[in-house]
Structures are given as structure tokens and as C-alpha cells.
Motif scaffolding. Structure first.
Motif, PDB file in Angstrom:
ATOM      1  N   UNK A  64       0.805  -1.231   0.000  1.00  0.00           N
ATOM      2  CA  UNK A  64       0.000   0.000   0.000  1.00  0.00           C
ATOM      3  C   UNK A  64       0.833   1.274   0.000  1.00  0.00           C
ATOM      4  N   UNK A  65       1.849   1.315  -0.866  1.00  0.00           N
ATOM      5  CA  UNK A  65       2.669   2.530  -0.971  1.00  0.00           C
ATOM      6  C   UNK A  65       3.426   2.848   0.296  1.00  0.00           C
ATOM      7  N   UNK A  66       3.656   1.838   1.121  1.00  0.00           N
ATOM      8  CA  UNK A  66       4.363   1.959   2.396  1.00  0.00           C
ATOM      9  C   UNK A  66       3.616   2.833   3.399  1.00  0.00           C
ATOM     10  N   UNK A  67       2.296   2.808   3.312  1.00  0.00           N
ATOM     11  CA  UNK A  67       1.459   3.535   4.272  1.00  0.00           C
ATOM     12  C   UNK A  67       1.453   2.737   5.577  1.00  0.00           C
ATOM     13  N   UNK A  68       2.153   3.222   6.577  1.00  0.00           N
ATOM     14  CA  UNK A  68       2.318   2.486   7.833  1.00  0.00           C
ATOM     15  C   UNK A  68       0.995   2.241   8.545  1.00  0.00           C
ATOM     16  N   UNK A  69       0.062   3.190   8.470  1.00  0.00           N
ATOM     17  CA  UNK A  69      -1.228   2.997   9.134  1.00  0.00           C
ATOM     18  C   UNK A  69      -1.974   1.809   8.536  1.00  0.00           C
ATOM     19  N   UNK A  70      -1.945   1.700   7.203  1.00  0.00           N
ATOM     20  CA  UNK A  70      -2.611   0.571   6.552  1.00  0.00           C
ATOM     21  C   UNK A  70      -1.888  -0.737   6.856  1.00  0.00           C
ATOM     22  N   UNK A  71      -0.570  -0.724   6.778  1.00  0.00           N
ATOM     23  CA  UNK A  71       0.209  -1.942   7.018  1.00  0.00           C
ATOM     24  C   UNK A  71       0.015  -2.437   8.445  1.00  0.00           C
ATOM     25  N   UNK A  99       4.891  -5.865   9.030  1.00  0.00           N
ATOM     26  CA  UNK A  99       3.660  -5.465   9.730  1.00  0.00           C
ATOM     27  C   UNK A  99       3.997  -5.014  11.152  1.00  0.00           C
ATOM     28  N   UNK A 100       4.807  -5.785  11.826  1.00  0.00           N
ATOM     29  CA  UNK A 100       5.237  -5.423  13.183  1.00  0.00           C
ATOM     30  C   UNK A 100       6.002  -4.099  13.167  1.00  0.00           C
ATOM     31  N   UNK A 101       6.865  -3.925  12.188  1.00  0.00           N
ATOM     32  CA  UNK A 101       7.639  -2.688  12.086  1.00  0.00           C
ATOM     33  C   UNK A 101       6.739  -1.482  11.845  1.00  0.00           C
ATOM     34  N   UNK A 102       5.657  -1.673  11.120  1.00  0.00           N
ATOM     35  CA  UNK A 102       4.717  -0.562  10.904  1.00  0.00           C
ATOM     36  C   UNK A 102       4.109  -0.127  12.236  1.00  0.00           C
ATOM     37  N   UNK A 104       5.454  -0.596  15.230  1.00  0.00           N
ATOM     38  CA  UNK A 104       6.535   0.023  16.016  1.00  0.00           C
ATOM     39  C   UNK A 104       6.853   1.418  15.495  1.00  0.00           C
ATOM     40  N   UNK A 105       6.821   1.568  14.182  1.00  0.00           N
ATOM     41  CA  UNK A 105       7.091   2.877  13.577  1.00  0.00           C
ATOM     42  C   UNK A 105       6.053   3.907  14.030  1.00  0.00           C
ATOM     43  N   UNK A 106       4.788   3.520  14.058  1.00  0.00           N
ATOM     44  CA  UNK A 106       3.747   4.460  14.491  1.00  0.00           C
ATOM     45  C   UNK A 106       3.971   4.896  15.930  1.00  0.00           C
ATOM     46  N   UNK A 107       4.426   3.984  16.765  1.00  0.00           N
ATOM     47  CA  UNK A 107       4.754   4.320  18.154  1.00  0.00           C
ATOM     48  C   UNK A 107       5.976   5.250  18.195  1.00  0.00           C
ATOM     49  N   UNK A 108       7.005   4.927  17.412  1.00  0.00           N
ATOM     50  CA  UNK A 108       8.210   5.763  17.341  1.00  0.00           C
ATOM     51  C   UNK A 108       7.859   7.175  16.872  1.00  0.00           C
ATOM     52  N   UNK A 109       6.947   7.247  15.920  1.00  0.00           N
ATOM     53  CA  UNK A 109       6.522   8.547  15.384  1.00  0.00           C
ATOM     54  C   UNK A 109       5.872   9.392  16.478  1.00  0.00           C
ATOM     55  N   UNK A 110       5.081   8.767  17.333  1.00  0.00           N
ATOM     56  CA  UNK A 110       4.463   9.493  18.446  1.00  0.00           C
ATOM     57  C   UNK A 110       5.520   9.969  19.440  1.00  0.00           C
TER      58      UNK A 110
END
Length: 184
Positions: A64-71, A99-102, A104-110
């Protein structure tokens, strides 16, 4: 006169030459590309980078175009669909790691604002220039790898992270005779 490139840049593959000339080692601050490259470097584990690079567009479509929220919302059915996608590397552990990295990335982004702030914070926003002698890891890649693992990221060993730092221009590591050395 022929340009001198790093030894690894396969002259028979125009995609690889374009990657070397336009992306590799160029300081990246684009959040989407930083997320993409983190996952592609992990997908490369045990394979050649050229294999992954040749599948890059299929990865973009599949994830999905590397959309982390979708992944981050992918479920078991999506994993099974990805396992059937011949355009990507069909390794269940690597797919599940993405999927796990997505997540974790969302948490890192926060917590940090994202990969751009997080990664460049390790070097005070400056590119680290090497002496052109290639190594597989560094104290910097060791530290970042250890921290990312603590945060739950997968396929982020020090060797993978060193390659990631090179690819995103945080480390400038072109061969000593390469025309792109220290250009960025």
C-alpha cells in the motif's frame, strides 16, 4: 569519460546504476522513504540488494505505498495474500516483520516525531563520512540496532542497520575511487 562508481553497482542493470547515482548515500529526510528503506533492507537479509531493488515497485504495490497505518492493520488473511504475491520475497517472517515494524514505527513517530528525527538525532543532523573502506557494522549501527530492537522492530540487526544508514545517506560510504564520494 566513463564515471567511476562503487564496485557493487552492477553496470548491466540500469535500475541499479540509477539507484547508486541518485539515491544511495544521499541524505534522506523523507519519512515515507525512510520507512520503505528500513523494511526493504530487512527484506534483503540473506539475499542480494539487487534482488530487492528489482522487486521494489512490486513491494510498493503490495504494501500500500508503504502507508504504515494501513500496514499496521494487516491481518492473517493479508499475510496469506502477500505469501502468494510472486512480485515480493515470500518469506513469512519478513512479511510479518514488516507489519510489526509498521506498528513500532507508528509508536516511534508518536515518541520522536518519526524516523527522520530519530535517525538524524543520532548524528546531530550530520552525515558521517567514512574513509571508503567498507565494513559491515559500526558503533553507530550497533547502537541504533540495539535501540530499535528494544522498541520491538524486527530484522534490524547491526549489519542491516549499517546498510540502511548507507542507503539513506546518514553514513556516506562510497568507494574511495567513486565519483559520488562525498558529493552529498
Amino acid at each position: 569519460m566513463q564515471k567511476q562508481r562503487c564496485r557493487w553497482a552492477n553496470p548491466a542493470n540500469p535500475l541499479y546504476l540509477r539507484y547508486h547515482d541518485e539515491e544511495w548515500g544521499v541524505p534522506c529526510h523523507d519519512e515515507l522513504r525512510l520507512f520503505e528503506m528500513l523494511n526493504l533492507e530487512g527484506a534483503q537479509a540473506g539475499l542480494s540488494w539487487e534482488t530487492v531493488l528489482n522487486k521494489r515497485e512490486a513491494y510498493r504495490a503490495a504494501f500500500d505505498g508503504w502507508n504504515a497505518e494501513l500496514i499496521a492493520a494487516y491481518d492473517a488473511a493479508k499475510v496469506e495474500a502477500l505469501m502468494q504475491n510472486a512480485g515480493i520475497i515470500r518469506n513469512r517472517r519478513k512479511i510479518e516483520a514488516t507489519i510489526s515494524n509498521a506498528r513500532c514505527y507508528l509508536q516511534l513517530k508518536q515518541e520522536t516525531g518519526g524516523l527522520d528525527a530519530y535517525l538524524w538525532g543520532w548524528t546531530d543532523g550530520k552525515t558521517v563520512y567514512t574513509d571508503g573502506v567498507h565494513v559491515a557494522t559500526s558503533p553507530l549501527s550497533d547502537q541504533i540496532s540495539k535501540d530499535l530492537k528494544k522498541r520491538g522492530f524486527k530484522f534490524v540487526g547491526s549489519t542491516i542497520i549499517y546498510a540502511y544508514l548507507q542507503a539513506t545517506g546518514i553514513i556516506s560510504d562510497h568507494d574511495a575511487g567513486c565519483d559520488w564520494r562525498h558529493k552529498a
